[in-house]
Design a protein around this motif. Sequence first.
Motif, PDB file in Angstrom:
ATOM      1  N   LYS A  15      29.718  22.955 -53.104  1.00 50.76           N
ATOM      2  CA  LYS A  15      29.674  24.409 -52.934  1.00 50.76           C
ATOM      3  C   LYS A  15      28.549  24.796 -51.962  1.00 50.76           C
ATOM      4  N   LEU A  16      27.363  24.227 -52.153  1.00 49.63           N
ATOM      5  CA  LEU A  16      26.239  24.519 -51.275  1.00 49.63           C
ATOM      6  C   LEU A  16      26.524  24.038 -49.856  1.00 49.63           C
ATOM      7  N   ARG A  17      27.148  22.880 -49.731  1.00 48.47           N
ATOM      8  CA  ARG A  17      27.485  22.357 -48.398  1.00 48.47           C
ATOM      9  C   ARG A  17      28.454  23.291 -47.676  1.00 48.47           C
ATOM     10  N   ARG A  18      29.418  23.853 -48.387  1.00 50.49           N
ATOM     11  CA  ARG A  18      30.345  24.810 -47.761  1.00 50.49           C
ATOM     12  C   ARG A  18      29.603  26.051 -47.266  1.00 50.49           C
ATOM     13  N   GLN A  19      28.641  26.512 -48.049  1.00 48.82           N
ATOM     14  CA  GLN A  19      27.853  27.682 -47.637  1.00 48.82           C
ATOM     15  C   GLN A  19      27.045  27.379 -46.371  1.00 48.82           C
ATOM     16  N   VAL A  20      26.393  26.239 -46.356  1.00 47.27           N
ATOM     17  CA  VAL A  20      25.584  25.859 -45.199  1.00 47.27           C
ATOM     18  C   VAL A  20      26.478  25.572 -43.996  1.00 47.27           C
ATOM     19  N   ALA A  21      27.671  25.050 -44.234  1.00 44.09           N
ATOM     20  CA  ALA A  21      28.601  24.746 -43.140  1.00 44.09           C
ATOM     21  C   ALA A  21      28.923  25.999 -42.335  1.00 44.09           C
ATOM     22  N   ARG A  22      28.978  27.140 -42.989  1.00 44.64           N
ATOM     23  CA  ARG A  22      29.229  28.394 -42.266  1.00 44.64           C
ATOM     24  C   ARG A  22      28.095  28.689 -41.283  1.00 44.64           C
ATOM     25  N   GLN A  23      26.859  28.427 -41.701  1.00 44.76           N
ATOM     26  CA  GLN A  23      25.710  28.630 -40.809  1.00 44.76           C
ATOM     27  C   GLN A  23      25.759  27.655 -39.631  1.00 44.76           C
ATOM     28  N   VAL A  24      26.102  26.402 -39.922  1.00 44.18           N
ATOM     29  CA  VAL A  24      26.191  25.395 -38.860  1.00 44.18           C
ATOM     30  C   VAL A  24      27.274  25.799 -37.865  1.00 44.18           C
ATOM     31  N   LYS A  25      28.421  26.186 -38.379  1.00 45.12           N
ATOM     32  CA  LYS A  25      29.533  26.576 -37.512  1.00 45.12           C
ATOM     33  C   LYS A  25      29.171  27.790 -36.652  1.00 45.12           C
ATOM     34  N   PRO A  37      17.657  23.168 -33.554  1.00 47.60           N
ATOM     35  CA  PRO A  37      18.980  23.690 -33.929  1.00 47.60           C
ATOM     36  C   PRO A  37      19.978  22.566 -34.181  1.00 47.60           C
ATOM     37  N   ILE A  38      20.921  22.843 -35.057  1.00 52.11           N
ATOM     38  CA  ILE A  38      22.019  21.907 -35.321  1.00 52.11           C
ATOM     39  C   ILE A  38      23.249  22.480 -34.633  1.00 52.11           C
ATOM     40  N   SER A  39      23.787  21.739 -33.696  1.00 50.75           N
ATOM     41  CA  SER A  39      24.977  22.170 -32.969  1.00 50.75           C
ATOM     42  C   SER A  39      26.182  22.163 -33.905  1.00 50.75           C
ATOM     43  N   ALA A  40      27.071  23.105 -33.687  1.00 53.45           N
ATOM     44  CA  ALA A  40      28.278  23.203 -34.520  1.00 53.45           C
ATOM     45  C   ALA A  40      29.151  21.961 -34.415  1.00 53.45           C
ATOM     46  N   THR A  41      28.966  21.164 -33.373  1.00 57.61           N
ATOM     47  CA  THR A  41      29.824  19.991 -33.168  1.00 57.61           C
ATOM     48  C   THR A  41      29.182  18.673 -33.580  1.00 57.61           C
ATOM     49  N   GLU A  42      27.918  18.703 -33.984  1.00 55.63           N
ATOM     50  CA  GLU A  42      27.276  17.430 -34.331  1.00 55.63           C
ATOM     51  C   GLU A  42      27.281  17.179 -35.835  1.00 55.63           C
ATOM     52  N   PRO A  43      27.245  15.924 -36.234  1.00 58.75           N
ATOM     53  CA  PRO A  43      27.230  15.595 -37.667  1.00 58.75           C
ATOM     54  C   PRO A  43      25.929  16.037 -38.318  1.00 58.75           C
ATOM     55  N   TRP A  44      26.029  16.522 -39.551  1.00 60.41           N
ATOM     56  CA  TRP A  44      24.852  16.972 -40.278  1.00 60.41           C
ATOM     57  C   TRP A  44      25.002  16.629 -41.749  1.00 60.41           C
ATOM     58  N   ASP A  45      23.881  16.613 -42.431  1.00 56.43           N
ATOM     59  CA  ASP A  45      23.845  16.343 -43.867  1.00 56.43           C
ATOM     60  C   ASP A  45      23.122  17.483 -44.561  1.00 56.43           C
ATOM     61  N   LEU A  46      23.374  17.613 -45.832  1.00 52.24           N
ATOM     62  CA  LEU A  46      22.635  18.555 -46.668  1.00 52.24           C
ATOM     63  C   LEU A  46      21.457  17.769 -47.228  1.00 52.24           C
ATOM     64  N   LYS A  55      16.678  18.485 -55.741  1.00 48.02           N
ATOM     65  CA  LYS A  55      16.392  19.658 -54.918  1.00 48.02           C
ATOM     66  C   LYS A  55      16.915  19.440 -53.499  1.00 48.02           C
ATOM     67  N   TYR A  56      17.400  20.524 -52.903  1.00 47.77           N
ATOM     68  CA  TYR A  56      17.852  20.480 -51.520  1.00 47.77           C
ATOM     69  C   TYR A  56      16.890  21.264 -50.651  1.00 47.77           C
ATOM     70  N   ASN A  57      16.587  20.731 -49.476  1.00 42.70           N
ATOM     71  CA  ASN A  57      15.705  21.417 -48.536  1.00 42.70           C
ATOM     72  C   ASN A  57      16.476  22.170 -47.471  1.00 42.70           C
ATOM     73  N   GLY A  58      17.722  21.809 -47.244  1.00 45.21           N
ATOM     74  CA  GLY A  58      18.533  22.489 -46.251  1.00 45.21           C
ATOM     75  C   GLY A  58      19.276  21.510 -45.372  1.00 45.21           C
ATOM     76  N   PRO A  59      19.921  22.050 -44.336  1.00 44.47           N
ATOM     77  CA  PRO A  59      20.682  21.168 -43.451  1.00 44.47           C
ATOM     78  C   PRO A  59      19.752  20.303 -42.609  1.00 44.47           C
ATOM     79  N   GLU A  60      20.254  19.119 -42.266  1.00 48.09           N
ATOM     80  CA  GLU A  60      19.505  18.191 -41.419  1.00 48.09           C
ATOM     81  C   GLU A  60      20.463  17.557 -40.431  1.00 48.09           C
ATOM     82  N   HIS A  61      19.954  17.226 -39.256  1.00 46.33           N
ATOM     83  CA  HIS A  61      20.737  16.369 -38.373  1.00 46.33           C
ATOM     84  C   HIS A  61      20.994  15.076 -39.142  1.00 46.33           C
ATOM     85  N   ARG A  62      22.150  14.519 -38.970  1.00 51.65           N
ATOM     86  CA  ARG A  62      22.453  13.281 -39.697  1.00 51.65           C
ATOM     87  C   ARG A  62      21.418  12.206 -39.389  1.00 51.65           C
TER      88      ARG A  62
END
Length: 83
Positions: A15-25, A37-46, A55-62
């Motif tokens: 659920k959290l990944r889907r929320q963050v995915a909107r920001q990445v996109k 910045p994390i580009s909408a086309t590059e792989p990323w992890d939560l 605990k989650y800190n947020g999105p990260e470049h893979r």
Amino acid sequence: MARTTDAGYGAEHQKLRRQVARQVKAGTAHCWRCTKPISATEPWDLGHDDHDRTKYNGPEHRHCNRATSTHRELNVVDTSRQW
């Protein structure tokens, strides 16, 4: 390929990944580790906290997330010489 649930990432993680995915996109996400910045086309992890995986800190470049063994040492605060 293993499903995320099988790897220990259940409904809350997804659920959290889907929320963050909107920001990445939308192009508004930044890697919490390197702050770039994390580009909408590059792989990323939560990204998890290095010391508490509940605990989650947020999105990260893979590549930032998968290199955490070197970052863990950098994130340690040395308080032995406080003045």
